[in-house]
Design an enzyme around this catalytic site. Structure first.
Site, PDB file in Angstrom:
ATOM      1  N   GLU A 118       0.825  -1.209   0.000  1.00  0.00           N
ATOM      2  CA  GLU A 118       0.000   0.000   0.000  1.00  0.00           C
ATOM      3  C   GLU A 118       0.863   1.265   0.000  1.00  0.00           C
ATOM      4  O   GLU A 118       2.010   1.256   0.458  1.00  0.00           O
ATOM      5  CB  GLU A 118      -0.946   0.006   1.196  1.00  0.00           C
ATOM      6  CG  GLU A 118      -0.249  -0.123   2.530  1.00  0.00           C
ATOM      7  CD  GLU A 118      -1.231  -0.194   3.691  1.00  0.00           C
ATOM      8  OE1 GLU A 118      -2.210  -0.944   3.613  1.00  0.00           O
ATOM      9  OE2 GLU A 118      -0.988   0.509   4.686  1.00  0.00           O
ATOM     10  N   CYS A 137       3.741   8.570   0.612  1.00  0.00           N
ATOM     11  CA  CYS A 137       4.396   7.651   1.549  1.00  0.00           C
ATOM     12  C   CYS A 137       4.532   6.301   0.843  1.00  0.00           C
ATOM     13  O   CYS A 137       3.528   5.706   0.442  1.00  0.00           O
ATOM     14  CB  CYS A 137       3.513   7.531   2.793  1.00  0.00           C
ATOM     15  SG  CYS A 137       4.127   6.326   3.967  1.00  0.00           S
ATOM     16  N   CYS A 144       7.730  -7.040   6.596  1.00  0.00           N
ATOM     17  CA  CYS A 144       8.972  -6.479   7.163  1.00  0.00           C
ATOM     18  C   CYS A 144       9.686  -7.540   7.993  1.00  0.00           C
ATOM     19  O   CYS A 144       9.039  -8.243   8.772  1.00  0.00           O
ATOM     20  CB  CYS A 144       8.633  -5.258   8.021  1.00  0.00           C
ATOM     21  SG  CYS A 144      10.115  -4.500   8.739  1.00  0.00           S
ATOM     22  N   CYS A 148       8.722  -5.529  14.741  1.00  0.00           N
ATOM     23  CA  CYS A 148       8.442  -4.747  15.954  1.00  0.00           C
ATOM     24  C   CYS A 148       7.073  -5.174  16.505  1.00  0.00           C
ATOM     25  O   CYS A 148       6.117  -5.357  15.740  1.00  0.00           O
ATOM     26  CB  CYS A 148       8.439  -3.254  15.648  1.00  0.00           C
ATOM     27  SG  CYS A 148      10.021  -2.701  14.975  1.00  0.00           S
ATOM     28  N   CYS A 151       3.693  -3.203  15.638  1.00  0.00           N
ATOM     29  CA  CYS A 151       3.503  -2.759  14.249  1.00  0.00           C
ATOM     30  C   CYS A 151       2.721  -3.780  13.413  1.00  0.00           C
ATOM     31  O   CYS A 151       3.058  -4.963  13.393  1.00  0.00           O
ATOM     32  CB  CYS A 151       4.877  -2.498  13.635  1.00  0.00           C
ATOM     33  SG  CYS A 151       4.814  -2.238  11.858  1.00  0.00           S
ATOM     34  N   CYS A 374      -5.233   0.134   9.216  1.00  0.00           N
ATOM     35  CA  CYS A 374      -3.858   0.146   8.732  1.00  0.00           C
ATOM     36  C   CYS A 374      -2.898  -0.104   9.890  1.00  0.00           C
ATOM     37  O   CYS A 374      -1.957  -0.866   9.777  1.00  0.00           O
ATOM     38  CB  CYS A 374      -3.532   1.485   8.079  1.00  0.00           C
ATOM     39  SG  CYS A 374      -1.798   1.667   7.736  1.00  0.00           S
TER      40      CYS A 374
HETATM   41  N1  SAH Z   1      10.472   0.468   9.055  1.00  0.00           N
HETATM   42  C1  SAH Z   1      10.592   1.859   9.119  1.00  0.00           C
HETATM   43  C2  SAH Z   1       9.580   2.604   8.262  1.00  0.00           C
HETATM   44  C3  SAH Z   1       8.218   2.039   8.201  1.00  0.00           C
HETATM   45  S1  SAH Z   1       7.346   1.973   9.710  1.00  0.00           S
HETATM   46  C4  SAH Z   1      10.550   2.336  10.541  1.00  0.00           C
HETATM   47  O1  SAH Z   1      10.221   1.544  11.428  1.00  0.00           O
HETATM   48  O2  SAH Z   1      10.878   3.495  10.771  1.00  0.00           O
HETATM   49  C5  SAH Z   1       6.752   3.611   9.772  1.00  0.00           C
HETATM   50  C6  SAH Z   1       6.569   4.152  11.174  1.00  0.00           C
HETATM   51  O3  SAH Z   1       5.349   3.703  11.755  1.00  0.00           O
HETATM   52  C7  SAH Z   1       7.660   3.819  12.174  1.00  0.00           C
HETATM   53  O4  SAH Z   1       8.057   4.982  12.873  1.00  0.00           O
HETATM   54  C8  SAH Z   1       6.983   2.874  13.090  1.00  0.00           C
HETATM   55  O5  SAH Z   1       7.604   2.821  14.325  1.00  0.00           O
HETATM   56  C9  SAH Z   1       5.595   3.444  13.111  1.00  0.00           C
HETATM   57  N2  SAH Z   1       4.587   2.521  13.617  1.00  0.00           N
HETATM   58  C10 SAH Z   1       4.484   1.208  13.386  1.00  0.00           C
HETATM   59  N3  SAH Z   1       3.427   0.695  14.040  1.00  0.00           N
HETATM   60  C11 SAH Z   1       2.854   1.724  14.711  1.00  0.00           C
HETATM   61  C12 SAH Z   1       1.725   1.833  15.565  1.00  0.00           C
HETATM   62  N4  SAH Z   1       0.992   0.774  15.884  1.00  0.00           N
HETATM   63  N5  SAH Z   1       1.440   3.050  16.049  1.00  0.00           N
HETATM   64  C13 SAH Z   1       2.176   4.139  15.740  1.00  0.00           C
HETATM   65  N6  SAH Z   1       3.245   4.110  14.937  1.00  0.00           N
HETATM   66  C14 SAH Z   1       3.584   2.895  14.432  1.00  0.00           C
HETATM   67 FE1  SF4 Z   2       9.290  -3.019  10.233  1.00  0.00          FE
HETATM   68 FE2  SF4 Z   2       7.108  -2.034  11.393  1.00  0.00          FE
HETATM   69 FE3  SF4 Z   2       9.363  -2.225  12.755  1.00  0.00          FE
HETATM   70 FE4  SF4 Z   2       9.152  -0.391  10.787  1.00  0.00          FE
HETATM   71  S1  SF4 Z   2       7.994  -0.466  12.687  1.00  0.00           S
HETATM   72  S2  SF4 Z   2      10.864  -1.795  11.206  1.00  0.00           S
HETATM   73  S3  SF4 Z   2       7.845  -1.543   9.352  1.00  0.00           S
HETATM   74  S4  SF4 Z   2       8.197  -3.940  11.928  1.00  0.00           S
END
Ligand code: SAH
Ligand code: SF4
Length: 385
Positions: A118, A137, A144, A148, A151, A374
């Protein structure tokens, strides 16, 4: 190729035809995957002079052409060779949602292997002295590998890296669709900023991401300033160091979310490999070499990382570093462990951070209706402002 043919023979007829078409498509070069030099080499391999590459780039990035037929100043023979041997697109639109206020668009694309990614577009009106921004974006991976815990993408696992063309086309998609707008400014500058904050970890797909940045930045490409391009990373230290030595100094955002190793190990598992001390040193180096002030992303989750004590700890970690913090209310995902912090908690956190002298921005919610489910992107787009 022998392997491919064996595969074809053992499949039913319908599937064989689909597979053959797929393999033929795979053999064709996607122009968007190529750097300027690679495009010149490709054009020469077709028996044409290298300067034809510049003409092709002009059509692709300035005229936003979607077919080789449109490239009317190329000789007919070259156009034919390109039609049969090359591609200008590899994404198919599966779904598109537009927010009620019309300012956010979110698109689901199907890749040529059937997987989906997306991308989003967000319009930010003029604020004070800052100009209107039209930000795309982009995703850089399907899923990924970092995983995390809070996420939505991380919870989906990892499938594959995107190719450069698959990244660039996400931007071109929005440019192409807005290029026909009546509003002349929108038609002239449909996209002003690109953020690498969609699905995936951009620095874990370095080569493809870098080639896409070169084409976004190049005068012959989209001609976006380095300041208009932001990479968001979870903190891959060697890649941050590599980025610092590149000749295009893009903006860097670090997804921090915790200011001590114990908590960060839990939220962002890669922290065990690259703990905060190393990460902070890499951020300092990035600033010293590029002059770009890093931004730290901090998503607040209820009872996890959102106390006034955590805010003090964050201020302590960042003390003396020229940086900015984006505070985000965490987005809920399938995981019940990570729930958004309350408004009052977020405000108290911010108050403490500000009192400690740390430059920060807080966006509580923009209520973007189309982002439901999302679990990731909305807060970030809002926070990057
Ligand atoms: N992998 C990269 C970029 C994609 S993630 C990174 O982690 O920076 C994009 C952003 O969304 C990151 O800052 C991540 O920490 C944040 N993110 C992921 N899940 C989230 C959530 N549940 N609530 C708020 N931010 C979130
Ligand atoms: Fe990957 Fe989500 Fe962690 Fe970004 S926040 S590194 S997209 S798992």
């Amino acid at each position: 190729m022998l392997g491919d043919n064996l595969l074809l023979l053992s499949a039913p007829r319908g599937a064989r035809i689909c597979l053959r078409i797929y393999l033929m498509e795979m053999a064709r070069k996607n122009i968007l995957d190529l750097s300027h030099t690679q495009l010149k080499e490709f054009v020469c391999s077709l028996g044409e002079p290298a300067y034809r590459a510049d003409q092709i780039l002009w059509w692709v990035y300035k005229k936003l052409a979607i077919s080789f037929e449109e490239m009317t100043d190329l000789p007919q023979t070259l156009r034919q060779k390109l039609i049969s041997g090359a591609l200008l697109s590899s994404l198919a639109t599966v779904a598109e949602k537009i927010s009620a206020d019309g300012q956010t668009r979110k698109v689901l694309f199907r890749l040529d292997d059937g997987r989906t990614i997306e991308s989003s577009f967000m319009l930010y009106g003029r604020a004070g002295s800052s100009r209107e921004r039209r930000t795309v974006c982009v995703s850089t991976q399907v899923g990924c590998p970092i995983g995390c815990s809070f996420c939505a993408t991380g919870q989906q696992g990892f499938e594959r890296n995107l190719r450069p063309g698959e990244i660039i086309e996400q931007v071109l998609y929005f440019m192409r669709s807005m290029n026909k707008e009546v509003d002349t400014d929108l038609a002239r500058r449909p996209v002003t900023n690109v953020v690498f904050m969609g699905m995936g970890e951009p620095l874990a797909n370095y080569e493809a991401v870098w080639l896409s940045i070169e084409m976004l930045n190049s005068k012959q490409g989209l001609n976006l300033g380095a300041r208009q391009i932001t990479i968001s990373t979870v903190g891959l230290v060697p890649q941050i160091q590599r980025l610092a030595s590149e000749n295009i100094h893009v903006e860097l955002a670090i997804s921090l979310h915790a200011a001590n190793d114990e908590l960060r190990n839990r939220l962002v598992p890669i922290n065990k490999k690259y703990p905060l001390k190393q990460l902070m040193a890499a951020c300092r180096e990035y600033f010293e070499k590029t002059g770009r002030r890093p931004t730290f992303e901090y998503a607040l989750f209820r009872g996890i990382n959102d106390s006034v004590g955590h805010a003090r700890e964050l201020a302590g970690l960042l003390q003396g570093l020229n940086c900015h913090v984006n505070l985000i209310t965490g987005n809920p995902t399938k995981s019940k462990e990570f729930m958004p912090s309350s408004r009052n908690t977020v405000l108290a956190f911010q108050k403490q951070l500000t009192a400690s002298g740390i430059s920060n921005t807080l966006r509580l919610s923009k209520g973007v209706d189309i982002e439901a489910g999302c679990g990731q992107l909305r807060s970030r787009w809002i926070a990057i402002r």
